[in-house]
Write a protein that holds these residues in place. Sequence first.
Motif, mmCIF file in Angstrom:
data_model
loop_
_atom_site.group_PDB
_atom_site.id
_atom_site.type_symbol
_atom_site.label_atom_id
_atom_site.label_comp_id
_atom_site.label_asym_id
_atom_site.label_seq_id
_atom_site.Cartn_x
_atom_site.Cartn_y
_atom_site.Cartn_z
ATOM 1 N N PRO A 163 0.830 -1.213 0.000
ATOM 2 C CA PRO A 163 0.000 0.000 0.000
ATOM 3 C C PRO A 163 0.860 1.255 0.000
ATOM 4 C CG PRO A 163 -0.037 -1.045 2.159
ATOM 5 C CD PRO A 163 0.748 -1.943 1.262
ATOM 6 N N PRO A 164 0.328 2.361 -0.526
ATOM 7 C CA PRO A 164 1.108 3.600 -0.539
ATOM 8 C C PRO A 164 1.368 4.089 0.890
ATOM 9 C CG PRO A 164 -1.135 3.988 -1.319
ATOM 10 C CD PRO A 164 -0.994 2.520 -1.118
ATOM 11 N N ALA A 165 2.466 4.822 1.062
ATOM 12 C CA ALA A 165 2.782 5.372 2.379
ATOM 13 C C ALA A 165 1.791 6.476 2.709
ATOM 14 C CB ALA A 165 4.200 5.932 2.358
ATOM 15 N N GLY A 166 1.681 6.760 3.987
ATOM 16 C CA GLY A 166 0.787 7.832 4.416
ATOM 17 C C GLY A 166 -0.664 7.426 4.265
ATOM 18 N N CYS A 167 -1.496 8.387 3.903
ATOM 19 C CA CYS A 167 -2.905 8.089 3.679
ATOM 20 C C CYS A 167 -3.028 7.257 2.417
ATOM 21 C CB CYS A 167 -3.694 9.390 3.527
ATOM 22 S SG CYS A 167 -5.373 9.108 2.941
ATOM 23 N N ARG A 168 -3.771 6.145 2.511
ATOM 24 C CA ARG A 168 -3.810 5.220 1.366
ATOM 25 C C ARG A 168 -4.613 5.752 0.202
ATOM 26 N NH1 ARG A 168 -3.628 -0.468 4.545
ATOM 27 N NH2 ARG A 168 -1.673 0.118 5.534
ATOM 28 N N PHE A 169 -5.403 6.764 0.436
ATOM 29 C CA PHE A 169 -6.202 7.322 -0.653
ATOM 30 C C PHE A 169 -5.459 8.455 -1.360
ATOM 31 C CE2 PHE A 169 -9.966 9.944 -2.097
ATOM 32 C CZ PHE A 169 -10.330 9.081 -3.116
ATOM 33 N N HIS A 170 -4.315 8.882 -0.796
ATOM 34 C CA HIS A 170 -3.711 10.108 -1.330
ATOM 35 C C HIS A 170 -3.384 10.102 -2.828
ATOM 36 C CE1 HIS A 170 0.527 8.623 -0.816
ATOM 37 N NE2 HIS A 170 0.731 9.460 -1.801
ATOM 38 N N PRO A 171 -2.977 8.925 -3.428
ATOM 39 C CA PRO A 171 -2.676 8.999 -4.857
ATOM 40 C C PRO A 171 -3.907 9.313 -5.723
ATOM 41 C CG PRO A 171 -1.698 7.039 -3.868
ATOM 42 C CD PRO A 171 -2.645 7.608 -2.867
ATOM 43 N N ARG A 172 -5.119 9.105 -5.187
ATOM 44 C CA ARG A 172 -6.331 9.335 -5.987
ATOM 45 C C ARG A 172 -7.122 10.536 -5.481
ATOM 46 N NH1 ARG A 172 -9.658 3.901 -6.014
ATOM 47 N NH2 ARG A 172 -10.486 4.695 -7.987
ATOM 48 N N CYS A 173 -6.574 11.222 -4.454
ATOM 49 C CA CYS A 173 -7.370 12.227 -3.745
ATOM 50 C C CYS A 173 -7.172 13.627 -4.337
ATOM 51 C CB CYS A 173 -6.958 12.233 -2.280
ATOM 52 S SG CYS A 173 -7.897 13.407 -1.291
ATOM 53 N N PRO A 174 -8.263 14.356 -4.578
ATOM 54 C CA PRO A 174 -8.120 15.717 -5.119
ATOM 55 C C PRO A 174 -7.529 16.704 -4.097
ATOM 56 C CG PRO A 174 -10.439 15.246 -4.644
ATOM 57 C CD PRO A 174 -9.674 13.971 -4.437
ATOM 58 N N ASN A 175 -7.648 16.395 -2.791
ATOM 59 C CA ASN A 175 -7.175 17.321 -1.760
ATOM 60 C C ASN A 175 -5.761 17.022 -1.277
ATOM 61 O OD1 ASN A 175 -9.794 18.057 -1.989
ATOM 62 N ND2 ASN A 175 -10.371 17.671 0.140
ATOM 63 N N THR A 182 -1.939 16.605 -0.270
ATOM 64 C CA THR A 182 -0.732 17.428 -0.256
ATOM 65 C C THR A 182 0.443 16.529 0.115
ATOM 66 O OG1 THR A 182 -1.032 17.917 2.074
ATOM 67 C CG2 THR A 182 -1.974 19.493 0.502
ATOM 68 N N ALA A 183 1.638 17.130 0.179
ATOM 69 C CA ALA A 183 2.830 16.345 0.497
ATOM 70 C C ALA A 183 2.686 15.644 1.846
ATOM 71 C CB ALA A 183 4.054 17.252 0.492
ATOM 72 N N ALA A 184 2.016 16.298 2.800
ATOM 73 C CA ALA A 184 1.868 15.723 4.144
ATOM 74 C C ALA A 184 1.146 14.386 4.100
ATOM 75 C CB ALA A 184 1.101 16.701 5.035
ATOM 76 N N CYS A 185 0.202 14.244 3.146
ATOM 77 C CA CYS A 185 -0.611 13.030 3.076
ATOM 78 C C CYS A 185 0.221 11.812 2.688
ATOM 79 C CB CYS A 185 -1.741 13.204 2.073
ATOM 80 S SG CYS A 185 -2.777 14.627 2.421
ATOM 81 N N ALA A 186 1.331 12.041 1.963
ATOM 82 C CA ALA A 186 2.168 10.927 1.549
ATOM 83 C C ALA A 186 3.131 10.526 2.652
ATOM 84 C CB ALA A 186 2.943 11.307 0.292
ATOM 85 N N GLU A 187 3.271 11.396 3.681
ATOM 86 C CA GLU A 187 4.255 11.123 4.720
ATOM 87 C C GLU A 187 3.674 10.434 5.932
ATOM 88 O OE1 GLU A 187 6.223 14.809 5.484
ATOM 89 O OE2 GLU A 187 6.948 14.814 3.407
ATOM 90 N N ALA A 188 2.529 10.932 6.382
ATOM 91 C CA ALA A 188 1.973 10.362 7.605
ATOM 92 C C ALA A 188 0.552 9.905 7.357
ATOM 93 C CB ALA A 188 1.993 11.410 8.712
ATOM 94 N N GLU A 189 0.131 8.925 8.138
ATOM 95 C CA GLU A 189 -1.210 8.403 8.003
ATOM 96 C C GLU A 189 -2.130 9.173 8.937
ATOM 97 O OE1 GLU A 189 -1.170 4.311 7.767
ATOM 98 O OE2 GLU A 189 -3.339 4.168 7.570
ATOM 99 N N PRO A 190 -3.201 9.776 8.431
ATOM 100 C CA PRO A 190 -4.088 10.521 9.330
ATOM 101 C C PRO A 190 -4.832 9.574 10.277
ATOM 102 C CG PRO A 190 -4.974 10.479 7.099
ATOM 103 C CD PRO A 190 -3.627 9.844 7.036
ATOM 104 N N PRO A 191 -4.951 9.924 11.549
ATOM 105 C CA PRO A 191 -5.664 9.054 12.487
ATOM 106 C C PRO A 191 -7.174 9.144 12.259
ATOM 107 C CG PRO A 191 -5.020 11.083 13.579
ATOM 108 C CD PRO A 191 -4.442 11.142 12.198
ATOM 109 N N LEU A 192 -7.911 8.119 12.725
ATOM 110 C CA LEU A 192 -9.368 8.140 12.644
ATOM 111 C C LEU A 192 -9.877 8.889 13.868
ATOM 112 C CD1 LEU A 192 -11.814 7.046 11.012
ATOM 113 C CD2 LEU A 192 -11.754 5.033 12.462
ATOM 114 N N GLY A 193 -10.436 10.056 13.654
ATOM 115 C CA GLY A 193 -10.883 10.859 14.797
ATOM 116 C C GLY A 193 -11.630 12.042 14.278
ATOM 117 N N GLY A 194 -11.247 13.240 14.743
ATOM 118 C CA GLY A 194 -11.875 14.425 14.200
ATOM 119 C C GLY A 194 -12.616 15.221 15.241
ATOM 120 N N SER A 195 -13.140 16.373 14.790
ATOM 121 C CA SER A 195 -13.678 17.338 15.723
ATOM 122 C C SER A 195 -15.175 17.183 15.946
ATOM 123 C CB SER A 195 -13.408 18.745 15.178
ATOM 124 O OG SER A 195 -13.957 18.844 13.873
ATOM 125 N N VAL A 196 -15.806 16.317 15.188
ATOM 126 C CA VAL A 196 -17.258 16.205 15.291
ATOM 127 C C VAL A 196 -17.635 15.016 16.168
ATOM 128 C CG1 VAL A 196 -19.407 16.136 13.977
ATOM 129 C CG2 VAL A 196 -17.354 17.112 12.942
#
Lengths: 342, 337
Positions: free
Chosen positions: B282-294, B296-310
């Motif tokens: 699988p790709p490094a970082g967020c696995r959707f990043h190669p197909r994602c319109p949003n 950025t470089a950060a997405c290829a480096e680290a995996e975003p955690p499942l969480g959020g403000s809501v």
Amino acid sequence: MSALAAETLAPDREPPPLLELRDVVKEFPVTRGTIFRRRLGAVHAVSGVTLAVGEGETLGLVGESGCGKTTLGRLMVVLERPTAGEVVFGGRSLTAMPRRALRRARPQFQLMFQDPYASLDPRMQVRDILREPLQINRMGSRQQQERRVRELLEEVGLSARSAQRYPHEFSGGQRQRVGLARALALNPRLVVADEPVSALDVSIRSQVLNLMNELQRVHRLTYVVISHDLAVIRYVSDRIAVMYLGKLVEIGPRDAVYRRPAHPYTAALVQAIPVPDPEVERTKKVVPLVGELPSAVMPPSGCRFRTRCPRAQPLCAEAEPPLRPFGPAHEAACHFPLEPPA
Amino acid sequence: MTRLLEIDGLRTHIRQRRGLVRAVDGVSLHVDSGETLGLVGESGCGKSMTAMSILRLLPPGGFIAEGSVRLGDTDLVRLHEDDMRQVRGNDVSVVFQDPMTALNPTMTIGRQVAEPLVLHRRWPLARALERAEEVLTLVGMPRPHERLDQYPHQLSGGMRQRVVIATALACEPRLVIADEPTTALDVTIQAQILDLLDDLKRRLDLAVLLITHDLGVVAGRTDRVAVMYAGRIVEEAATRELFEHRHHPYTEALLSSIPRPDQDPDEPLLSIPGLPPDLAAPPAGCRFHPRCPNATAACAEAEPPLGGSVERHRYACFHPVGGVEPSGRPAPAGAPA
């Protein structure tokens, strides 16, 4: 594509349709025994379908499994010979044509198969898969054929390197692109696509549908798209034809059929599609169709849908409803329609 | 509502010649009694593998590498195989996609529905067959008594699926896993079967884990939804919340790529470029990043955690849609991990 259809189907001087089915019937015999073969009956796959497809338009053919839509698609490209009736392409009857003339006519109408996993030879490179139709029809020199293969790959959005690959090296969506390229190899005027996207994932589906639209625009193709998925059919079609148990029950312009269906079966199909919106899904009042498709060996008398129809009356068992007009180019076959006939 | 099933940090891997396929890679989710959780995603995203890990019905080479699956107080991952067999078809049962392959063609309908009762409860066959007839009535099978002696090939697809559901319900399980239960069926029959599952859930207070690729089915039939992509959950929320306010670009793209009834057919459909990743690499970082319109470089480096403000709405994204905070901050470039 609707602009193109409107342009070619100018109301004052209507050109003849590209494809016409005239009262087409297809029955498959049901037999028993191998030596003393007895005919027990027949599967009435298609029972008297008449319709026309105009140049440049997309006709969507929708129905559930066993309704005869795939058989009708195969009849359109004469991969099946009808038991009765006539298939007319560009003003010439394909069913009356001698074999050799038919073979010469075949490049003009092509079938795109449903399952990209089963319809490509696993032992052939994509290059050879795409060259085969050109070789069979003796089109061009080897170099010209190779050039055509590269051109086709580019058109369907595959890299030139794909030519040396085998089908198993591709994903489902890419395989369907190869299938589309093969259907287009001989520059057909009509492409009959049988469930072109039902084997594909949602995110890939729209890629293939958009590509089909694009190619239609560029090559002024005529499509017949066959699917069980009314949402897909509505998205790609100019007109929609609905089949039930071998019969055409409704046909008409896309929005008329979808928004003001006259036949109860069409209405049930529209309602049964799950909508990706919880609000709509929770509030919609659906009367689910009872029962299942009856046997095509012994179809019900009168209207074939009557055994599952919420509006059925005694008349429906006695007389078969003919197709009646419900608006411009909109017809349905029902004794007790949901909309007043025109 | 009580917590019935709790999956925590589940990793299910498959050893294959081409390497280790991380089919499920750190999935946590729960199902309460009486609720339906929809698990959506495209083929190969790990949704079925997650469900099959609950019952430990894994393909050759498959194993649970990490995590726990708690059913009530029991961790199914650590259960002895003999005890596990008592869970399958008894506490947790499955409705498979294709009713033709899920049923035994050489066994009568009656015996198949009765089998779990004979095996798990050691009921005599006669008594189990009586119960089978009751369950077939429950699932709306016409003339259930006659069906007991029939074989699967004598029934239509929709009726076969009713038999599969009857078999799943025979032992009154607490959780039913429905893996694409209507994908092999026609739309008008699909509506009948989904109505049946809804009705049974309400009457029997079942928990249902509904696995599907169809967001339309999810919209009408689930209480909560978890969206999976490449072995991970990328977004999870109550169904209505998720459809109204989606925050992960993948969920957004998935919803925009299906033709909707109110869609303008002359507008091109949104399509997600590229293909889902190979789970062996699988790709490094967020696995959707190669197909994602949003992305950025950060997405290829680290995996975003499942969480959020809501509240009660989890998403795993550094650049979520819908004006919410990222679910985490990527580490600054060059910082030690």
